[in-house]
Design an enzyme around this catalytic site. Structure first.
Site, PDB file in Angstrom:
ATOM      1  N   ASP A   8      -0.969   3.756  -2.046  1.00 16.55           N
ATOM      2  CA  ASP A   8      -2.377   3.590  -1.666  1.00 16.55           C
ATOM      3  C   ASP A   8      -2.916   4.924  -1.134  1.00 16.55           C
ATOM      4  O   ASP A   8      -2.243   5.959  -1.195  1.00 16.55           O
ATOM      5  CB  ASP A   8      -2.566   2.409  -0.696  1.00 16.55           C
ATOM      6  CG  ASP A   8      -2.077   2.714   0.717  1.00 16.55           C
ATOM      7  OD1 ASP A   8      -1.542   3.821   0.959  1.00 16.55           O
ATOM      8  OD2 ASP A   8      -2.220   1.834   1.585  1.00 16.55           O
ATOM      9  N   CYS A  65       3.023   3.534   0.969  1.00 13.31           N
ATOM     10  CA  CYS A  65       1.731   3.299   1.630  1.00 13.31           C
ATOM     11  C   CYS A  65       1.841   3.923   3.016  1.00 13.31           C
ATOM     12  O   CYS A  65       2.648   4.831   3.208  1.00 13.31           O
ATOM     13  CB  CYS A  65       1.364   1.813   1.638  1.00 13.31           C
ATOM     14  SG  CYS A  65       2.444   0.727   2.593  1.00 13.31           S
ATOM     15  N   THR A  67       2.970   2.660   5.862  1.00 16.15           N
ATOM     16  CA  THR A  67       4.272   2.324   6.449  1.00 16.15           C
ATOM     17  C   THR A  67       5.345   2.017   5.411  1.00 16.15           C
ATOM     18  O   THR A  67       6.525   1.952   5.755  1.00 16.15           O
ATOM     19  CB  THR A  67       4.149   1.070   7.327  1.00 16.15           C
ATOM     20  OG1 THR A  67       3.669  -0.001   6.488  1.00 16.15           O
ATOM     21  CG2 THR A  67       3.189   1.281   8.484  1.00 16.15           C
ATOM     22  N   HIS A  98      24.361  -2.198  -2.076  1.00 17.12           N
ATOM     23  CA  HIS A  98      24.578  -3.592  -1.678  1.00 17.12           C
ATOM     24  C   HIS A  98      23.513  -4.550  -2.208  1.00 17.12           C
ATOM     25  O   HIS A  98      23.825  -5.697  -2.509  1.00 17.12           O
ATOM     26  CB  HIS A  98      24.611  -3.706  -0.152  1.00 17.12           C
ATOM     27  CG  HIS A  98      25.858  -3.143   0.459  1.00 17.12           C
ATOM     28  ND1 HIS A  98      26.234  -3.383   1.757  1.00 17.12           N
ATOM     29  CD2 HIS A  98      26.839  -2.346  -0.066  1.00 17.12           C
ATOM     30  CE1 HIS A  98      27.389  -2.755   2.017  1.00 17.12           C
ATOM     31  NE2 HIS A  98      27.757  -2.110   0.931  1.00 17.12           N
ATOM     32  N   HIS A 133      28.323  -8.642  -3.593  1.00 17.94           N
ATOM     33  CA  HIS A 133      26.893  -8.342  -3.442  1.00 17.94           C
ATOM     34  C   HIS A 133      26.071  -9.007  -4.541  1.00 17.94           C
ATOM     35  O   HIS A 133      24.928  -9.407  -4.320  1.00 17.94           O
ATOM     36  CB  HIS A 133      26.671  -6.827  -3.446  1.00 17.94           C
ATOM     37  CG  HIS A 133      27.419  -6.132  -2.355  1.00 17.94           C
ATOM     38  ND1 HIS A 133      27.203  -6.395  -1.021  1.00 17.94           N
ATOM     39  CD2 HIS A 133      28.415  -5.213  -2.399  1.00 17.94           C
ATOM     40  CE1 HIS A 133      28.013  -5.652  -0.281  1.00 17.94           C
ATOM     41  NE2 HIS A 133      28.767  -4.925  -1.107  1.00 17.94           N
TER      42      HIS A 133
HETATM   43  C1  RB5 Z   1      -3.724   1.422   5.117  1.00 24.47           C
HETATM   44  O1  RB5 Z   1      -4.513   1.813   6.195  1.00 24.47           O
HETATM   45  C2  RB5 Z   1      -2.412   0.839   5.615  1.00 24.47           C
HETATM   46  O2  RB5 Z   1      -2.625  -0.385   6.203  1.00 24.47           O
HETATM   47  C3  RB5 Z   1      -1.428   0.733   4.479  1.00 24.47           C
HETATM   48  O3  RB5 Z   1      -1.221   1.980   3.917  1.00 24.47           O
HETATM   49  C4  RB5 Z   1      -0.046   0.220   4.824  1.00 24.47           C
HETATM   50  O4  RB5 Z   1       0.493   0.926   5.908  1.00 24.47           O
HETATM   51  C5  RB5 Z   1       0.113  -1.230   4.945  1.00 24.47           C
HETATM   52  O5  RB5 Z   1       1.224  -1.755   5.118  1.00 24.47           O
END
Ligand code: RB5
Length: 145
Positions: A8, A65, A67, A98, A133
Site C-alpha cells: 500500500d 504495508c 506494519t 516449518h 510440519h
Molecule cells: C495505512 O495507514 C496502514 O494502516 C497500513 O499500511 C497497515 O499498516 C495496516 O495494517
C-alpha cells in the site's frame, strides 16, 4: 523464481527497494502495486498477490504495508494462502521451514531497508522441512473447508 509483490501507500518506497533487490538475486518480479504514495486500501493488494500465488502465477509473494499486518490478514483470506509477518531474520527462515509460508509480509514502518532485504533473502533461501510440519499445515487448510 517468480515473485509477486504488493504494497500500500505506506510501503511504496520500500517496495521498489525490495523489487530491485529481488531482481538482483536473479528472480522475476510481478508487481501488483501500488506504485505511488496516494492513500489506498491494502486489502486489494493482499488479495491480488494471494490470488496470484494460489493460481501459481507466482512461486511466492511479498507483501508490505505500514506494519505488514493488515495486508497479510487480507491475503490469508484467500484459500490456500499462508502469509506470515516477519520482522526478523529468524522468523523469516522459520516460516518457510516449518509453515511453508507462500507469502511473507513486513512493515515499512517497522523494519528498515537493510533488515527488509535480509528478511527476504532468508525466506527465499530457506527450504520447507516437510514431515510433521506438513501434517500441521494440512490441519490449517482443513479449517478452510
Ligand atoms: C495505512 O495507514 C496502514 O494502516 C497500513 O499500511 C497497515 O499498516 C495496516 O495494517
Amino acid at each position: 523464481m517468480k515473485i509477486a509483490i504488493g504494497n500500500d501507500h505506506a510501503a511504496t518506497e520500500l517496495k521498489f527497494v525490495i523489487k530491485d533487490y529481488v531482481e538482483s538475486l536473479g528472480h522475476e518480479v510481478i508487481n501488483f502495486g501500488t506504485d505511488d504514495n496516494e492513500s489506498c486500501d491494502y486489502p486489494a493488494f493482499g488479495k491480488a498477490v494471494g490470488e496470484a500465488v494460489v493460481a501459481k502465477e507466482a512461486d511466492c509473494g511479498i507483501l508490505i504495508c505500514g506494519t505488514g499486518v493488515g495486508i497479510s490478514i487480507a491475503a490469508n483470506k484467500v484459500k490456500g494462502v499462508r502469509a506470515a509477518v516477519c520482522s526478523d531474520v529468524a522468523t523469516a527462515h522459520l516460516v518457510k521451514e516449518h509453515n511453508n509460508a507462500n507469502i511473507i509480509a513486513f512493515g515499512a514502518r517497522i523494519v528498515g531497508q537493510e533488515l527488509a532485504k535480509d528478511i527476504v533473502k532468508a525466506y527465499l533461501e530457506a527450504e520447507f522441512e516437510g514431515g510433521r510440519h506438513q501434517r500441521r499445515i494440512d490441519m490449517i487448510h482443513d479449517i478452510e473447508e
